[in-house]
Structures are given as C-alpha cells and as structure tokens.
Design a protein around this motif. Structure first.
Motif, PDB file in Angstrom:
ATOM      1  N   GLN A   2       0.827  -1.205   0.000  1.00 43.83           N
ATOM      2  CA  GLN A   2       0.000   0.000   0.000  1.00 43.83           C
ATOM      3  C   GLN A   2       0.868   1.265   0.000  1.00 43.83           C
ATOM      4  N   TRP A   9       0.958   7.466  -6.508  1.00 41.56           N
ATOM      5  CA  TRP A   9      -0.037   8.535  -6.708  1.00 41.56           C
ATOM      6  C   TRP A   9       0.492   9.872  -6.201  1.00 41.56           C
ATOM      7  N   GLY A  52     -11.807   7.662  -3.041  1.00 37.20           N
ATOM      8  CA  GLY A  52     -10.717   7.761  -4.018  1.00 37.20           C
ATOM      9  C   GLY A  52     -11.009   8.943  -4.926  1.00 37.20           C
ATOM     10  N   GLY A  54      -9.402  11.625  -5.806  1.00 39.95           N
ATOM     11  CA  GLY A  54      -8.391  12.261  -6.655  1.00 39.95           C
ATOM     12  C   GLY A  54      -8.365  13.760  -6.448  1.00 39.95           C
ATOM     13  N   TYR A  57     -12.821  16.545  -8.811  1.00 43.30           N
ATOM     14  CA  TYR A  57     -13.771  17.276  -9.658  1.00 43.30           C
ATOM     15  C   TYR A  57     -15.182  16.707  -9.537  1.00 43.30           C
ATOM     16  N   ASP A  73      -9.119  10.333  -0.172  1.00 40.63           N
ATOM     17  CA  ASP A  73      -8.078   9.815  -1.063  1.00 40.63           C
ATOM     18  C   ASP A  73      -6.821   9.600  -0.237  1.00 40.63           C
ATOM     19  N   PHE A  74      -6.042   8.567  -0.580  1.00 36.22           N
ATOM     20  CA  PHE A  74      -4.837   8.324   0.230  1.00 36.22           C
ATOM     21  C   PHE A  74      -3.659   9.170  -0.204  1.00 36.22           C
ATOM     22  N   LEU A  78      -2.931  14.982  -3.636  1.00 36.24           N
ATOM     23  CA  LEU A  78      -4.176  15.135  -4.396  1.00 36.24           C
ATOM     24  C   LEU A  78      -5.255  15.801  -3.547  1.00 36.24           C
ATOM     25  N   GLY A  96      -7.123   9.464   3.456  1.00 33.49           N
ATOM     26  CA  GLY A  96      -7.420   8.165   4.063  1.00 33.49           C
ATOM     27  C   GLY A  96      -7.410   7.058   3.047  1.00 33.49           C
ATOM     28  N   ASP A  97      -7.317   5.848   3.564  1.00 32.67           N
ATOM     29  CA  ASP A  97      -7.269   4.651   2.731  1.00 32.67           C
ATOM     30  C   ASP A  97      -8.678   4.071   2.647  1.00 32.67           C
ATOM     31  N   ILE A  98      -9.192   3.874   1.445  1.00 29.16           N
ATOM     32  CA  ILE A  98     -10.578   3.392   1.321  1.00 29.16           C
ATOM     33  C   ILE A  98     -10.729   1.939   1.781  1.00 29.16           C
ATOM     34  N   ASN A 115     -15.167   5.869  -8.285  1.00 29.58           N
ATOM     35  CA  ASN A 115     -15.038   6.063  -9.726  1.00 29.58           C
ATOM     36  C   ASN A 115     -13.610   5.798 -10.196  1.00 29.58           C
ATOM     37  N   LEU A 116     -13.426   4.704 -10.893  1.00 28.62           N
ATOM     38  CA  LEU A 116     -12.127   4.348 -11.487  1.00 28.62           C
ATOM     39  C   LEU A 116     -11.032   4.254 -10.418  1.00 28.62           C
ATOM     40  N   VAL A 117     -11.349   3.615  -9.321  1.00 31.72           N
ATOM     41  CA  VAL A 117     -10.397   3.493  -8.215  1.00 31.72           C
ATOM     42  C   VAL A 117     -10.140   2.023  -7.862  1.00 31.72           C
TER      43      VAL A 117
HETATM   44  C1  LIG Z   1      -7.783   6.961 -11.472  1.00 29.63           C
HETATM   45  S1  LIG Z   1      -7.821   7.956 -10.054  1.00 29.63           S
HETATM   46  C2  LIG Z   1      -9.554   8.348  -9.954  1.00 29.63           C
HETATM   47  C3  LIG Z   1      -9.801   9.599  -9.162  1.00 29.63           C
HETATM   48  C4  LIG Z   1     -11.264  10.081  -9.131  1.00 29.63           C
HETATM   49  N1  LIG Z   1     -12.156   9.094  -8.577  1.00 29.63           N
HETATM   50  C5  LIG Z   1     -11.705  10.486 -10.507  1.00 29.63           C
HETATM   51  O1  LIG Z   1     -12.644   9.894 -11.047  1.00 29.63           O
HETATM   52  O2  LIG Z   1     -11.085  11.439 -11.049  1.00 29.63           O
HETATM   53  C6  LIG Z   1      -7.603   6.792  -8.721  1.00 29.63           C
HETATM   54  C7  LIG Z   1      -7.532   7.494  -7.372  1.00 29.63           C
HETATM   55  O3  LIG Z   1      -7.610   6.524  -6.344  1.00 29.63           O
HETATM   56  C8  LIG Z   1      -6.746   6.888  -5.290  1.00 29.63           C
HETATM   57  N2  LIG Z   1      -6.475   5.675  -4.529  1.00 29.63           N
HETATM   58  C9  LIG Z   1      -5.905   4.529  -4.964  1.00 29.63           C
HETATM   59  N3  LIG Z   1      -5.879   3.621  -3.984  1.00 29.63           N
HETATM   60  C10 LIG Z   1      -6.454   4.194  -2.887  1.00 29.63           C
HETATM   61  C11 LIG Z   1      -6.729   3.752  -1.568  1.00 29.63           C
HETATM   62  N4  LIG Z   1      -6.380   2.533  -1.157  1.00 29.63           N
HETATM   63  N5  LIG Z   1      -7.347   4.612  -0.718  1.00 29.63           N
HETATM   64  C12 LIG Z   1      -7.680   5.871  -1.120  1.00 29.63           C
HETATM   65  N6  LIG Z   1      -7.446   6.343  -2.372  1.00 29.63           N
HETATM   66  C13 LIG Z   1      -6.841   5.511  -3.238  1.00 29.63           C
HETATM   67  C14 LIG Z   1      -5.556   7.516  -6.001  1.00 29.63           C
HETATM   68  O4  LIG Z   1      -4.800   8.343  -5.151  1.00 29.63           O
HETATM   69  C15 LIG Z   1      -6.255   8.274  -7.121  1.00 29.63           C
HETATM   70  O5  LIG Z   1      -6.591   9.566  -6.723  1.00 29.63           O
END
Ligand SMILES: C[S@@+](CC[C@H](N)C(=O)[O-])C[C@H]1O[C@@H](n2cnc3c(N)ncnc32)[C@H](O)[C@@H]1O
Length: 257
Positions: A2, A9, A52, A54, A57, A73-74, A78, A96-98, A115-117
């Motif tokens: 992790q 990121w 997550g 990011g 937006y 977001d971790f 960001l 934070g960590d999701i 979304n895309l996380v």
């Molecule tokens: C592809 S980006 C998507 C960001 C946002 N959801 C969007 O649609 O623009 C993935 C995001 O997930 C975050 N992320 C990845 N693993 C994570 C975790 N375990 N806990 C929190 N955030 C995490 C990254 O820091 C990044 O901002």
C-alpha cells in the motif's frame, strides 16, 4: 504494498490533476460520467462519499448540485490539490485509505461513488465491505472500472492501423484479448495532455467481472445494475469506443432491512 501504491499517486499527483483539469478527460465526459450521474440519481441534500476522489472534480460537481460530499483519497498531495480547487462549494476532504475507513461512522452516507479506483486497489474486498458499512440502509454504491473483458491496461490491446488525420487517433483494426481469467497486476505509465510521461507508473489489478460481482455480494450488497456506457454522441474520435465497451459501471444497494 500500500505504501508503494500511495507513493506512485503522490509522485504523479500534479500530472494527474492537470490531466483531469477539473473536468475529466473526453472519455470521462463523453462516456463514463453521464452514466455515473444517472445511476447516482438525485443527490440534493444527501450524504455522498467520493471514495478515491483524486483531485476532486466529481466531489465538486455533486456538491454544486446540493449533495453533502466527503472526499477521501490516500494521496495527501491530491487532497491538497482538491482543497485548492474547491473555493465556491463545501466538500469535506480527508486523507485516508478506502480499504480502512474507520474514521467514518457506520451508516453515515446515503451514497458512495467509487469512480475508477477499485482497479488500482489490492484490497478490493476490504474497500467494498467498508462502503457497505458506512452506507445507511437503502443506500447505494456506484462503482466504475475499466471494462475487464477489454482490459488494455492488462491482457488486452488494440491492433492499430493508420492515424486518422481528422481525429488524430489511430484506426482500430481489432481488439485482441487473451488470458482473461488470470488475475494479474500491471504497471502502466500515463501521459499528460502534452504527451509527457508521468514520473511514476500506476499499478492496476486485472480481475474478472465475476470477481467484482462476488466482492459486492460478499459484502452484503444486492447488485441492481450493470452498465457498459457508450459515447453520448457520434463524435468520430470515439469510433473504437462505439465498437467495444471502455468502461463498466456497477450499481449496488444496501437492503432497507
Ligand atoms: C484513477 S484515479 C480516480 C480519481 C477520481 N475518482 C476520478 O474519477 O477522477 C484513482 C484514485 O484513487 C486513489 N487511490 C488509490 N488507492 C487508494 C486507496 N487505497 N485509498 C484511497 N485512495 C486511493 C488515487 O490516489 C487516485 O486519486
């Protein structure tokens, strides 16, 4: 692991924020976001967790429409970026960590957006179980991924032809996919709008559709929708995305009982 993922990121944060540009890429705007918005439904006055988030937006988009948004977001960078971009609406951003959301109370949200996380997360089951815990009864989860059956981050790729002068994109001859059932980890470098490579690769976890379905039902969710959104208009730029799906979106509900 992790820590390594978080470091990726963190190092990529400014590049990622500028790629998103406070509005998402054309793929987000023309394919994914309209579907996510529709599946989330009316959120005015509702408590939304953007897991997550990011550069935030989508948190801002839903806050502007009246939702009470918490963005987690971790990546600290960001989150700082998100705070800077959020001047005219209120969003509660948190680092934070999701996969471990103990700072958030159980049943404290009406909706969770991821979304895309989840395709960047090794602990997908933990994260989805946390979404279930923090959701109120009757609450919904909308979770999007890159479509695993056409996973160009992992085992799939387009065979490309000539560059189309009008769209600037190369013609897609056919999509090649193999070893779908091998759940694997991949690293991929993204590029800025100007074509500059991100400083660090991003790690992706290729999983099958049935694995995601199992994560959701194991957590306790009922899956109520599975969508493969298509481009919203006939823009020739999206020729490839009209032939095979680029994204997949799950909607799942926590029972009222
Ligand atoms: C592809 S980006 C998507 C960001 C946002 N959801 C969007 O649609 O623009 C993935 C995001 O997930 C975050 N992320 C990845 N693993 C994570 C975790 N375990 N806990 C929190 N955030 C995490 C990254 O820091 C990044 O901002």
């Amino acid at each position: 692991m992790q820590d390594d993922l978080r470091r990726q990121w963190e190092e990529n944060a400014e590049f990622f924020a500028s790629l998103i540009g406070n509005r998402g890429t054309p793929h987000h705007r023309k394919i994914l976001n309209p579907c996510v918005d529709r599946l989330l439904g009316e959120l005015s006055g509702k408590r939304l967790l953007d897991a997550g988030c990011g550069e935030g937006y989508l948190s801002r988009y839903f806050a502007e429409r009246g939702a009470r948004v918490t963005g987690v977001d971790f990546s600290e960078r960001l989150i700082r970026n998100a705070e800077k971009l959020t001047s005219d609406v209120s969003v509660d951003y948190r680092v934070g960590d999701i996969c471990e959301l103990s700072a958030l109370h159980e049943q404290s949200f009406d909706a969770v957006l991821c979304n895309l996380v989840i395709l960047n997360v090794p602990c997908a089951q933990d994260a989805i179980s946390e979404f279930y815990r923090v959701l109120d009864r009757g609450g919904i989860l909308v979770m999007s991924i890159v479509h695993p059956a056409f996973d160009f981050y992992g085992p799939g790729e387009w065979e490309m032809g000539e560059r189309n002068e009008d769209t600037g994109r190369r013609e897609g001859l056919c999509f090649k996919m193999d070893n779908y059932f091998e759940e694997q980890t991949y690293e991929r470098y993204w590029r800025s709008r100007e074509g500059e490579r991100f400083p660090e690769p991003i790690t992706f976890f290729h999983r099958t559709i049935s694995s995601y379905f199992d994560f959701l039902t194991t957590a306790g969710f009922e899956v109520t929708k599975l969508e493969e959104p298509v481009p919203v208009d006939k823009d020739p730029f999206f020729d490839r995305e009209r032939r095979i799906p680029f994204f997949m979106v799950f909607k799942a509900v926590k029972s009222e009982e």
